[in-house]
Write an enzyme that holds these catalytic residues in place. Structure first.
Site, PDB file in Angstrom:
ATOM      1  N   ASP A   1       0.840  -1.200   0.000  1.00  0.00           N
ATOM      2  CA  ASP A   1       0.000   0.000   0.000  1.00  0.00           C
ATOM      3  C   ASP A   1       0.881   1.258   0.000  1.00  0.00           C
ATOM      4  OD1 ASP A   1       0.925  -0.126   2.563  1.00  0.00           O
ATOM      5  OD2 ASP A   1      -1.042   0.019   3.540  1.00  0.00           O
ATOM      6  N   SER A   2       2.217   1.074   0.026  1.00  0.00           N
ATOM      7  CA  SER A   2       3.142   2.204  -0.199  1.00  0.00           C
ATOM      8  C   SER A   2       2.941   2.753  -1.621  1.00  0.00           C
ATOM      9  CB  SER A   2       4.600   1.769   0.006  1.00  0.00           C
ATOM     10  OG  SER A   2       4.840   0.534  -0.632  1.00  0.00           O
TER      11      SER A   2
ATOM     12  N   GLU B   1      -2.015  -5.661   8.463  1.00  0.00           N
ATOM     13  CA  GLU B   1      -1.312  -5.053   9.592  1.00  0.00           C
ATOM     14  C   GLU B   1      -2.145  -5.249  10.852  1.00  0.00           C
ATOM     15  OE1 GLU B   1      -0.454  -0.936   8.842  1.00  0.00           O
ATOM     16  OE2 GLU B   1       0.536  -1.384   6.934  1.00  0.00           O
TER      17      GLU B   1
ATOM     18  N   LYS C   1      -1.578  -9.636   2.943  1.00  0.00           N
ATOM     19  CA  LYS C   1      -0.896  -9.191   4.171  1.00  0.00           C
ATOM     20  C   LYS C   1      -1.827  -8.232   4.902  1.00  0.00           C
ATOM     21  CE  LYS C   1       2.610  -6.036   4.123  1.00  0.00           C
ATOM     22  NZ  LYS C   1       2.110  -4.972   4.996  1.00  0.00           N
TER      23      LYS C   1
ATOM     24  N   GLU D   1       8.181  -4.612  11.279  1.00  0.00           N
ATOM     25  CA  GLU D   1       8.707  -3.330  10.791  1.00  0.00           C
ATOM     26  C   GLU D   1       9.190  -2.474  11.949  1.00  0.00           C
ATOM     27  OE1 GLU D   1       6.242  -1.398   7.912  1.00  0.00           O
ATOM     28  OE2 GLU D   1       7.423   0.448   7.935  1.00  0.00           O
TER      29      GLU D   1
ATOM     30  N   ASP E   1      -1.330  -6.404  -0.402  1.00  0.00           N
ATOM     31  CA  ASP E   1      -1.348  -5.700   0.880  1.00  0.00           C
ATOM     32  C   ASP E   1      -2.753  -5.158   1.102  1.00  0.00           C
ATOM     33  OD1 ASP E   1      -0.131  -4.761   3.109  1.00  0.00           O
ATOM     34  OD2 ASP E   1       1.024  -3.164   2.127  1.00  0.00           O
TER      35      ASP E   1
END
Ligand code: ATP
Ligand code: PAF
Ligand code: BAL
Length: 799
Positions: free
Chosen positions: A174-175, A253, A251, A320, A223
Site C-alpha cells: 500500500d506504499s 497489519e 498481508k 517493521e 497488501d
C-alpha cells in the site's frame, strides 16, 4: 544436473540439421543431415516451435512426459537444480529460440560446454523460470536456511525487474499511495487502486523473463489497504478479490486481534502474512513512523502478537521498525514461520524493502534503507537532457526518424508542391543562425572571440555563435563538431540562455556557505526540493569568464553553486599562493547580480583538516611530463584531489569548467571516467571567454604591466594564425607560434598540439584535426613576470 540424453539436433544455416553428440549412442543419425532424412527418424520437424531437439531416453523413475510432435524421438531425464522448489511441471523438452540460450554453461567440459550442453542448460533455465515458487517453495527455502528477499512492486515493470532478480516474494504494497499516487501516506489507498496494481504485478511475473533467468516465479502478496478489513465479511471479500487479481497471499497489519480474521481467511483457502511492529496504517496511534517495541513490555507484546497470529494460521510475518533484538526474539518465538524484517536488523528469515527506496527514486530514503542505486538522479538527468534536446532540435536526430522513399517523396512534391519541403531546404532555412538569436547579429559578432568549448559525456550540448564551433569529445578522445545546421543541431548559446531565462528567472538570494556543514544543509534542502545543482569551481577573483560559466550553469540546472577556494595543494612552493588575489566581497556582489544561488567558500582547514594535500590524493598519472604538467608537476594532483572533494561535498548534477585550462578539463574528464563518477554527474566544458582584443580572460591578468597587457593578445592571434594557415600540421603550428611570439619578446614555455584524451603530443606530420592546441607564455617587464595560458581546439571534420 544429470542427464541421459545422447544427442541434440539443431537447425543450422542452409536448411540442414546437425547432430551434436554427447556420445555416439545414436549412430543412426549422421552428423549432418537433410530435412527428408531427419523425418525418417523423427517424423516432421515442428517448424515453428523450436530450434533444437534433444534425443535421449526417459528415466523410468520420473514423469512419463513425452514431447508432443516428436514421434520416434526419445525422452530426457532432466534433474533441474531448483526442482524441489517448484509447484508446477517441467514443460516441453523442446528448447526455445537461440536468443534465450544462456551465454555460458557449467564449464565442466574444459573448453566450455558444447552446443548440446548449452541447449540443455537453456532448456533447464527456461523450464525452471516457467515454474512458480509457491508457498511450498518459500517454506522449503526458509527451512533450508536460505535468506528470503521480498520487495514491493506496483506495476508491470517493477514486478518484472523483481522477478528477474530472483526475489522470493513480491509485495503489492500500500506504499503505492505515497510512492506512486502522490498521497501523503498509505491511508488514502483504495481496494480499486490495489487490485489494478496487483493485476499489473501479476502480468510482470508472468511475462517471459530474460534468457539468463532461471529462478521460479515469486509469490505475489497483496497488501490489504486501510479500511479493507475492518469487519470479517469485508476482509473475506477483499482478500478474495486480491486472489482473483493475481495475489497468492494477502498481508494485514495488526496484532492478535486479527487472529479470528486469519483463521477465517485460512479456512477460506487464502494464505495470510501478518504485519506487526510499526503498522503504518496505524501510525497516528503509534506516535508517528517511529521505532516500536523499545520497552521490554511493548517488545513482549509484539512477540505475543506474532505467536497468536501464527497459531491462527499466518504463514509469514512482516516485522517493521523494531530493535534488532526484538525482531530476533520474534523469529525465535515462531521458528517454523519466516519473519521478514524491514528496519528490524538481519536476524530474521528475510528482508523486505520498498522498491522506490532501494532504487533511490525519491532521493534519500529512511536511514534503515540501503540505496542500491540513484535512479532519481539518473532519471532527472535524462529528463533534463531530453527537454533540452527537444528544445534545441538536437533530438530527434537522423537516427530517430525514417525518411520517405525518394521516388515517393518526388511524387508527393508534385501533388503538394507548396507543402512538402525536402530535407535540404529545411536545413537551408535553419541557416541564418545568428539572426535568429535573441541578441541579434551584433551580439553574435561581439562574441566572435568566444572559441567554443567541448563537451564530455554525458553530453550536454552548448552552442556556438562563432569561432570553430562547439565540440563534443567522443570516446577515445576524438572530437566531433556539433553541427548547427544538421540533424544533431545544438542550441546556440544565446538561444539556450533565452529559453532558460524565460523558464527560471535568476534567484534573488545568494546563500553564502562558509563551512562544509553549511554546504551540506544547503545541499540537503536542494535535494529535498528536487532541484538540479550545477557546480562552478573557482579560485575567486571573479571576472567575466567566470560569470559566463555561471550563465551557462543556469541553463543546465535549477541552482548554481559556485565554489571559491584558493587551493593550496595545486600551488608549488615557488608559486603565487600567497599573493593570489582574494576578493570575496566583490565576488559575492558579482554572483548576486548574476543570479547564482549559493557560494561555498571554505577555509583551507575545512578542506584539508589534516593539512594540504592530505594523506590520500588523486594522481592523474597520464598527463605527467606533458605540456602544462611538465611545467607544474604536482599541480594536477592538487586540482584533481580538490575537485573530487568538491564533487563529493557538493554532489552536483553537472560541473562546469572553462576550456582555457585545457589540461585541467582533460584531467577532470578522465577522473570522472576512471573513478566512475560519470554516472552521477555530467561535465560541461565551456568555451574560453575573451577580451575584445582576443586575450583570454584570467584572474592572473591582474599581474601583467601595461606594456605586457598590450602585447598579450598576440598569443591568441598566433594560435589562430598558425592553425588556420593552409596545410597546417602540428609541426607548422609549433614553429609558427614560437616564431610569432618570440618576435614579440615573449618566452614560450610550451606550445602543445595534443590529442584530447591523454594530452599526448601529436607527431609533427599528423592530422591537425581533433587536437587541443595549448600554450603557456612568460611575459617579463621591469622585473614583473607573468605566465599566461591559452588554448584552442581544432575539431574534426565531423562524422
Ligand atoms: N576566460 C575564461 N573563459 C572560460 N572559463 C574560464 C576563463 N577563465 C577561467 N575560467 C574557468 O573558471 C574556472 C575557475 O578558474 P580560476 O578561478 O582558476 O580562474 P582563472 O581565471 O583561470 O585563474 P588563473 O588566472 O589563476 O588561471 C576554471 O574552470 C577556469 O577554466
Ligand atoms: C578547478 C579549480 C577551482 C580547482 O582548484 C582551479 O584549478 C581553477 O580555478 O581552475
Ligand atoms: N585556473 C587554473 C588554476 C591554477 O592555475 O592554479
Amino acid at each position: 544436473m544429470t542427464c541421459s540424453f545422447s544427442a541434440a539436433i539443431r537447425r543450422v544455416p542452409g536448411g540442414a540439421f546437425a547432430k551434436t553428440p554427447k556420445s555416439q549412442a545414436m549412430t543412426a543419425v549422421p552428423m549432418q543431415t537433410s530435412f527428408g532424412n531427419l523425418n525418417t527418424y523423427f517424423g516432421s520437424w515442428p517448424k515453428r516451435r523450436s530450434q533444437f531437439l534433444i534425443y535421449g531416453c526417459l528415466n523410468p523413475r520420473r514423469t512419463n512426459a513425452i514431447v508432443s510432435g516428436s514421434q520416434g524421438c526419445g525422452h530426457v531425464d532432466i534433474d533441474v537444480k531448483d526442482d524441489a522448489d517448484s509447484a508446477t511441471d517441467i514443460g516441453s523438452l523442446y528448447g526455445g529460440t537461440p536468443q534465450s540460450f544462456p551465454a555460458t554453461g557449467d564449464g565442466s567440459s574444459g573448453g566450455g560446454p558444447g552446443p548440446a550442453e548449452a541447449a540443455l542448460a537453456a532448456a533447464h533455465a527456461a523450464a525452471a523460470a516457467a515454474k512458480c515458487l509457491g508457498l511450498g517453495g518459500v517454506a522449503r527455502r526458509f527451512k533450508k536456511g536460505q535468506k528470503l528477499a521480498m520487495v514491493t512492486a506496483y506495476d508491470f515493470p517493477s514486478s518484472r525487474l523483481a522477478r528477474e532478480a530472483g526475489v522470493e516474494l513480491i509485495l503489492v504494497g500500500d506504499s503505492l499511495g505515497n510512492c506512486r499516487l502522490g498521497l501523503p501516506d498509505t491511508v488514502g489507498v483504495t481496494m480499486e487502486d490495489m487490485l489494478r496494481a496487483t493485476s499489473s504485478v501479476r502480468r510482470g511475473v508472468e511475462a517471459r523473463p530474460g534468457a539468463s533467468v532461471a529462478s521460479p516465479k515469486p509469490v505475489v502478496v497483496g497488501d490489504m489497504p486501510f479500511g479493507s478489513y475492518l469487519l470479517l465479511p469485508d476482509a473475506l471479500r477483499n482478500a478474495a478479490a486480491f486472489r482473483l487479481a493475481g495475489a497468492e497471499m494477502v498481508k494485514m497489519e495488526g496484532g492478535r486481534h486479527l487472529a479470528p480474521f486469519i483463521e477465517a481467511l485460512t479456512r477460506a483457502g487464502i494464505a495470510v502474512m501478518g504485519h506487526i511492529g510499526l503498522e503504518p496504517q496505524k501510525a497516528l496511534l503509534q506516535g508517528g513512523l517511529r521505532l516500536q517495541g523499545t520497552t521490554a513490555r511493548s517488545a513482549a507484546e509484539i512477540i505475543r502478537d506474532a505467536e497468536e497470529l501464527v497459531k491462527a494460521g499466518a504463514v509469514a510475518i512482516v516485522i517493521e521498525c523494531v530493535p534488532v533484538e526484538v525482531a530476533s526474539a520474534v523469529q525465535a518465538a515462531i521458528p517454523g514461520v519466516p519473519v521478514i524484517g524491514i528496519g528490524a536488523g538481519g536476524e530474521v528469515a528475510g528482508q523486505v524493502l520498498v522498491c522506490d527506496d532501494l532504487l533511490g527514486v525519491h532521493g534519500r530514503p529512511p536511514s534503515f534503507v540501503k540505496m542500491f542505486a540513484d535512479v532519481g538522479r539518473v532519471s532527472a538527468n535524462a529528463y533534463a537532457r531530453y527537454v533540452a534536446e527537444v528544445r534545441t532540435g538536437e533530438f530527434p536526430g537522423e537516427a530517430h526518424g525514417r525518411p520517405m522513399k525518394p521516388e515517393e517523396l518526388e511524387k508527393l512534391k508534385e501533388l503538394l508542391p507548396l507543402v512538402v519541403k525536402s530535407r535540404a531546404s529545411q536545413v537551408a532555412k535553419a541557416k541564418p543562425d545568428a539572426a535568429a538569436s535573441p541578441q541579434g547579429p551584433q551580439a553574435s559578432s561581439s562574441l566572435a572571440h568566444r572559441q567554443q568549448g567541448f563537451v564530455t559525456n554525458p553530453i550536454v550540448g552548448l552552442g556556438s555563435t562563432g569561432g570553430l564551433g562547439s565540440l563534443e569529445v567522443l570516446p577515445g578522445g576524438r572530437f566531433q563538431a556539433l553541427n548547427f545546421l544538421g540533424p544533431r543541431a545544438s542550441p546556440t548559446f544565446a538561444a539556450a540562455r533565452h529559453i532558460s531565462q524565460a523558464a527560471s528567472p535568476g534567484s534573488p538570494r545568494l546563500a553564502v556557505l562558509p563551512t562544509r556543514a553549511d554546504l551540506s544543509a544547503w545541499r540537503r534542502e536542494a535535494s529535498a526540493r528536487g532541484r538540479r545543482v550545477a557546480l562552478v569551481p573557482t579560485m575567486g577573483n571573479l571576472h567575466e569568464g567566470h560569470l559566463e560559466l555561471v550563465d551557462q550553469a543556469k541553463e543546465l540546472a535549477d541552482e548554481v553553486l559556485v565554489s571559491i577556494f584558493v587551493n593550496p595543494a595545486q600551488f608549488a612552493a615557488h608559486e603565487d599562493l600567497d599573493r593570489y588575489p582574494r576578493t570575496l566581497e566583490e565576488d559575492l556582489k558579482k554572483l548576486r547580480e548574476r543570479g547564482a544561488s549559493a557560494v561555498f567558500a571554505p577555509t583551507p582547514g575545512d578542506m584539508y583538516p589534516h593539512g594540504s594535500p592530505g594523506g590520500t590524493v588523486v594522481v592523474p598519472h597520464f598527463v605527467q611530463g606533458r605540456s602544462e604538467a611538465s611545467c607544474r608537476p604536482e599541480h594536477f594532483t592538487g586540482v584533481a584531489t580538490v575537485c573530487l572533494k568538491l564533487f563529493n561535498l557538493c554532489d552536483p548534477h553537472v560541473a562546469i569548467f572553462g576550456q582555457k585550462d585545457a589540461m585541467q578539463c582533460v584531467v577532470i574528464a578522465r577522473m570522472l571516467e576512471d573513478l566512475m563518477l560519470d554516472e552521477r554527474m555530467s561535465l560541461v566544458i565551456a568555451g574560453t571567454s575573451r577580451e575584445a582584443d582576443g586575450l583570454a580572460r584570467s584572474s592572473r591578468n591582474r599581474y601583467p604591466t601595461e606594456g605586457m597587457r598590450q602585447k598579450a593578445p598576440a598569443i591568441y592571434r598566433a594560435l589562430l594564425d598558425s592553425v588556420q594557415a593552409a596545410g597546417a600540421t602540428p609541426l607548422s603550428v609549433r614553429s609558427t607560434v614560437h616564431q610569432m611570439l618570440e618576435r614579440e619578446g615573449m618566452e614560450v614555455s610550451y606550445i602543445s598540439v595534443a590529442d584530447a584524451r591523454g594530452m599526448a603530443e601529436k607527431p609533427d606530420s599528423a592530422e591537425l584535426q581533433n587536437s587541443i592546441v595549448s600554450i603557456a607564455c612568460i611575459l617579463k617587464d621591469n622585473g614583473v613576470v607573468s605566465r599566461l595560458l591559452d588554448c584552442i581546439v581544432v575539431p574534426g571534420t565531423g562524422e
